[in-house]
Design a protein around this motif. Structure first.
Motif, PDB file in Angstrom:
ATOM      1  N   GLU A   1       0.849  -1.522   0.473  1.00 14.80           N
ATOM      2  CA  GLU A   1       0.283  -0.063  -0.056  1.00 14.80           C
ATOM      3  C   GLU A   1       0.787   1.243   0.068  1.00 14.80           C
ATOM      4  O   GLU A   1       0.027   2.022  -0.169  1.00 14.80           O
ATOM      5  N   TYR A   2       1.730   1.048  -0.340  1.00 15.21           N
ATOM      6  CA  TYR A   2       3.114   1.766  -0.352  1.00 15.21           C
ATOM      7  C   TYR A   2       3.327   2.953  -1.298  1.00 15.21           C
ATOM      8  O   TYR A   2       4.052   1.594  -1.895  1.00 15.21           O
ATOM      9  N   ASN A   3       4.016   3.828  -1.539  1.00 15.18           N
ATOM     10  CA  ASN A   3       4.620   4.289  -3.027  1.00 15.18           C
ATOM     11  C   ASN A   3       5.896   5.015  -2.715  1.00 15.18           C
ATOM     12  O   ASN A   3       5.964   4.901  -1.417  1.00 15.18           O
ATOM     13  N   ILE A   4       6.743   4.257  -3.114  1.00 15.19           N
ATOM     14  CA  ILE A   4       8.654   4.414  -2.970  1.00 15.19           C
ATOM     15  C   ILE A   4       8.833   5.396  -3.827  1.00 15.19           C
ATOM     16  O   ILE A   4       9.098   5.560  -5.407  1.00 15.19           O
ATOM     17  N   ASN A   5       9.478   6.241  -3.054  1.00 13.47           N
ATOM     18  CA  ASN A   5       9.940   7.692  -4.263  1.00 13.47           C
ATOM     19  C   ASN A   5      11.413   6.897  -3.700  1.00 13.47           C
ATOM     20  O   ASN A   5      12.362   6.974  -2.933  1.00 13.47           O
ATOM     21  N   ILE A   6      12.603   6.720  -5.069  1.00 13.06           N
ATOM     22  CA  ILE A   6      14.078   6.383  -4.773  1.00 13.06           C
ATOM     23  C   ILE A   6      14.785   7.479  -5.156  1.00 13.06           C
ATOM     24  O   ILE A   6      14.673   8.280  -6.435  1.00 13.06           O
ATOM     25  N   ARG A   7      15.521   7.806  -4.370  1.00 19.00           N
ATOM     26  CA  ARG A   7      15.621   9.427  -4.139  1.00 19.00           C
ATOM     27  C   ARG A   7      18.090   8.928  -4.692  1.00 19.00           C
ATOM     28  O   ARG A   7      17.787   8.677  -3.368  1.00 19.00           O
ATOM     29  N   GLY A   8      18.766   9.925  -5.430  1.00 22.24           N
ATOM     30  CA  GLY A   8      19.373   9.342  -5.095  1.00 22.24           C
ATOM     31  C   GLY A   8      20.860  11.221  -4.923  1.00 22.24           C
ATOM     32  O   GLY A   8      19.777  12.145  -5.020  1.00 22.24           O
ATOM     33  N   HIS A   9      21.869  10.976  -4.504  1.00 21.25           N
ATOM     34  CA  HIS A   9      21.988  12.245  -3.376  1.00 21.25           C
ATOM     35  C   HIS A   9      24.113  11.510  -3.652  1.00 21.25           C
ATOM     36  O   HIS A   9      24.083  10.594  -3.248  1.00 21.25           O
ATOM     37  N   THR A  10      24.398  12.915  -4.360  1.00 16.60           N
ATOM     38  CA  THR A  10      25.722  12.416  -3.845  1.00 16.60           C
ATOM     39  C   THR A  10      26.354  13.958  -3.231  1.00 16.60           C
ATOM     40  O   THR A  10      25.885  14.273  -2.359  1.00 16.60           O
ATOM     41  N   ASP A  11      27.958  14.072  -3.356  1.00 15.70           N
ATOM     42  CA  ASP A  11      28.576  15.197  -2.334  1.00 15.70           C
ATOM     43  C   ASP A  11      28.576  16.296  -3.232  1.00 15.70           C
ATOM     44  O   ASP A  11      27.805  16.199  -4.613  1.00 15.70           O
ATOM     45  N   ASP A  12      29.198  17.311  -2.443  1.00 12.05           N
ATOM     46  CA  ASP A  12      29.558  18.617  -3.979  1.00 12.05           C
ATOM     47  C   ASP A  12      30.453  18.543  -4.996  1.00 12.05           C
ATOM     48  O   ASP A  12      31.296  19.168  -5.404  1.00 12.05           O
ATOM     49  N   VAL A  13      31.658  17.072  -4.149  1.00 10.35           N
ATOM     50  CA  VAL A  13      32.952  17.343  -5.295  1.00 10.35           C
ATOM     51  C   VAL A  13      32.358  17.468  -6.925  1.00 10.35           C
ATOM     52  O   VAL A  13      31.696  15.862  -6.857  1.00 10.35           O
ATOM     53  N   PRO A  14      32.789  17.646  -7.432  1.00  8.94           N
ATOM     54  CA  PRO A  14      32.568  17.876  -8.751  1.00  8.94           C
ATOM     55  C   PRO A  14      32.824  16.657  -9.831  1.00  8.94           C
ATOM     56  O   PRO A  14      34.056  15.801  -9.464  1.00  8.94           O
ATOM     57  N   ILE A  15      32.142  16.028 -10.915  1.00  5.16           N
ATOM     58  CA  ILE A  15      32.329  15.615 -12.045  1.00  5.16           C
ATOM     59  C   ILE A  15      31.984  15.654 -13.029  1.00  5.16           C
ATOM     60  O   ILE A  15      31.261  16.053 -13.207  1.00  5.16           O
TER      61      ILE A  15
ATOM     62  N   SER B   1       6.009  -3.462  -7.856  1.00  9.51           N
ATOM     63  CA  SER B   1       5.335  -3.514  -9.222  1.00  9.51           C
ATOM     64  C   SER B   1       5.769  -1.686 -10.081  1.00  9.51           C
ATOM     65  O   SER B   1       6.175  -1.085  -9.198  1.00  9.51           O
ATOM     66  N   PRO B   2       5.702  -1.719 -11.285  1.00 10.04           N
ATOM     67  CA  PRO B   2       6.611  -0.107 -11.283  1.00 10.04           C
ATOM     68  C   PRO B   2       5.601   1.087 -11.277  1.00 10.04           C
ATOM     69  O   PRO B   2       5.589   1.794 -10.980  1.00 10.04           O
ATOM     70  N   PHE B   3       4.803   0.797 -10.650  1.00  4.72           N
ATOM     71  CA  PHE B   3       3.413   2.046 -10.505  1.00  4.72           C
ATOM     72  C   PHE B   3       3.504   1.842  -9.440  1.00  4.72           C
ATOM     73  O   PHE B   3       3.269   3.114  -8.958  1.00  4.72           O
ATOM     74  N   ARG B   4       4.499   1.669  -8.368  1.00  2.00           N
ATOM     75  CA  ARG B   4       4.607   2.179  -7.246  1.00  2.00           C
ATOM     76  C   ARG B   4       6.019   2.988  -7.234  1.00  2.00           C
ATOM     77  O   ARG B   4       6.487   3.278  -5.790  1.00  2.00           O
ATOM     78  N   LEU B   5       5.995   2.635  -7.983  1.00  2.00           N
ATOM     79  CA  LEU B   5       8.410   3.443  -8.507  1.00  2.00           C
ATOM     80  C   LEU B   5       8.507   4.393  -9.034  1.00  2.00           C
ATOM     81  O   LEU B   5       7.809   4.747  -9.827  1.00  2.00           O
ATOM     82  N   THR B   6       8.963   5.371  -8.637  1.00  2.00           N
ATOM     83  CA  THR B   6       9.136   7.038  -9.239  1.00  2.00           C
ATOM     84  C   THR B   6      11.442   6.723  -8.885  1.00  2.00           C
ATOM     85  O   THR B   6      10.899   6.209  -7.787  1.00  2.00           O
TER      86      THR B   6
ATOM     87  N   ARG C   1      24.284   9.092  -0.863  1.00  2.00           N
ATOM     88  CA  ARG C   1      23.410   8.181  -0.241  1.00  2.00           C
ATOM     89  C   ARG C   1      22.027   7.635  -1.578  1.00  2.00           C
ATOM     90  O   ARG C   1      22.262   8.524  -2.799  1.00  2.00           O
ATOM     91  N   VAL C   2      21.700   6.479  -0.956  1.00  2.00           N
ATOM     92  CA  VAL C   2      20.161   6.863  -1.741  1.00  2.00           C
ATOM     93  C   VAL C   2      19.465   6.485  -1.160  1.00  2.00           C
ATOM     94  O   VAL C   2      19.360   5.693   0.301  1.00  2.00           O
ATOM     95  N   GLU C   3      17.896   7.182  -1.079  1.00  2.05           N
ATOM     96  CA  GLU C   3      17.010   7.320  -0.246  1.00  2.05           C
ATOM     97  C   GLU C   3      15.574   6.348  -0.560  1.00  2.05           C
ATOM     98  O   GLU C   3      15.375   6.840  -2.404  1.00  2.05           O
ATOM     99  N   PHE C   4      15.167   6.102   0.158  1.00  2.00           N
ATOM    100  CA  PHE C   4      13.718   4.912  -0.066  1.00  2.00           C
ATOM    101  C   PHE C   4      12.933   5.949   0.475  1.00  2.00           C
ATOM    102  O   PHE C   4      12.300   5.722   2.044  1.00  2.00           O
ATOM    103  N   VAL C   5      11.883   6.626  -0.248  1.00  2.00           N
ATOM    104  CA  VAL C   5      10.695   7.109   0.264  1.00  2.00           C
ATOM    105  C   VAL C   5       9.794   6.519   0.608  1.00  2.00           C
ATOM    106  O   VAL C   5       8.988   6.669  -1.068  1.00  2.00           O
ATOM    107  N   LEU C   6       8.560   5.843   1.229  1.00  2.00           N
ATOM    108  CA  LEU C   6       7.895   5.478   1.025  1.00  2.00           C
ATOM    109  C   LEU C   6       6.664   6.367   1.911  1.00  2.00           C
ATOM    110  O   LEU C   6       6.128   5.998   2.976  1.00  2.00           O
ATOM    111  N   GLU C   7       5.655   6.106   1.301  1.00  2.00           N
ATOM    112  CA  GLU C   7       4.235   7.070   1.540  1.00  2.00           C
ATOM    113  C   GLU C   7       3.135   6.237   0.959  1.00  2.00           C
ATOM    114  O   GLU C   7       3.194   5.667  -0.447  1.00  2.00           O
ATOM    115  N   LYS C   8       1.738   6.374   1.708  1.00  2.00           N
ATOM    116  CA  LYS C   8       0.631   6.052   1.392  1.00  2.00           C
ATOM    117  C   LYS C   8      -0.036   6.035   0.034  1.00  2.00           C
ATOM    118  O   LYS C   8      -0.219   7.497   0.360  1.00  2.00           O
ATOM    119  N   LYS C   9      -0.584   5.437  -0.366  1.00  2.00           N
ATOM    120  CA  LYS C   9      -1.393   5.410  -1.418  1.00  2.00           C
ATOM    121  C   LYS C   9      -2.564   6.292  -1.362  1.00  2.00           C
ATOM    122  O   LYS C   9      -3.213   6.557  -0.223  1.00  2.00           O
TER     123      LYS C   9
END
Length: 241
Positions: free
Chosen positions: A160-174, A203-208, A232-240
């Motif tokens: 019953e939870y949607n999942i937003n996958i968030r990618g984060h980096t530090d400030d070292v330029p690439i 389910s892909p319908f749960r994911l961003t 880091r990678v974050e998973f933010v789960l929120e009820k549909k």
């Protein structure tokens, strides 16, 4: 004045006290109900449904029947079991998920790399990039798969939870041909994890998936330790809904 016969008195008394029978039935059924709850620590939902469908209460003169409770709509779970605390609201689903993830983290002894908390009714799971990706790469390392595999198993138990996958980096330029900046790197990493979850049956319908680059650091990018925390990678789960 006409006196009432003994028969009339009896009929009036019987009619006036008729509610006592219904009340006694109700109290008896409630007693059975609570004894049933006390006798078990968790319920199989199908047995739960069958048990309560078999218990009926008669109401009113027309003797219409109603179930003791209407069995609530509960999403189908991978584990198929709910505790009494979850069913009756003493423990929220978010708290249950956090407990499941913390148990896995303790079992794997990865508490330095994975944290989980509830923020604004959302469950936020943070995994440090150092156990998922090599520096400057979006490809999952071999040791990342057992960790993500267990995370996926837990996520599938809470559909019953949607999942937003968030990618984060530090400030070292690439600046490479593949990743002109940290924005692209963070987005590719989030997308890599999204693909992994889909391959494992989520389910892909749960994911961003979203890449934030170095925009949202947890700590100031002033030391090597802080930069490692920010990658880091974050998973933010929120009820549909």
């Amino acid at each position: 004045m006409k006196q009432k016969s003994a028969k009339e008195d009896f009929l009036e008394d019987e009619e006036g006290a008729g509610w006592i029978v219904t009340y006694a039935d109700l109290v008896t059924l409630l007693l059975v109900f609570f004894v049933l709850l006390y006798s078990i620590s968790s319920l199989n939902m199908e047995r739960f449904r069958q048990a309560f469908e078999s218990i009926r209460i008669s109401l009113g003169k027309d003797m219409t029947t109603l179930g003791v409770i209407e069995v609530m709509e509960v999403p189908q779970l991978d584990r198929k079991e709910l505790t009494l605390e979850e069913i009756f609201g003493r423990r929220s689903r978010e708290e249950a998920m956090v407990e499941d993830i913390n148990a896995f983290v303790a079992e794997r002894n990865v508490g330095d790399n994975i944290t989980v908390q509830i923020l604004n009714n959302k469950v936020v799971v943070r995994i440090q990039g150092t156990i998922l990706f090599e520096s400057g790469s979006e490809q999952l390392m071999p040791q990342a798969e057992p960790i993500l595999g267990q995370i996926v198993h837990i996520f599938k138990a809470y559909p019953e939870y949607n999942i937003n996958i968030r990618g984060h980096t530090d400030d070292v330029p690439i600046a490479t041909l593949r990743f002109p900046s940290n924005w692209e790197l963070s987005a590719f990493r989030a997308t890599t994890v999204l693909k992994y979850l889909i391959e494992k049956g989520v389910s892909p319908f749960r994911l961003t998936a979203t890449g934030y680059g170095s925009l949202l650091p947890l700590r100031p990018n002033t030391t090597a330790e802080n930069r490692a925390m920010n990658r880091r990678v974050e998973f933010v789960l929120e009820k549909k809904g």
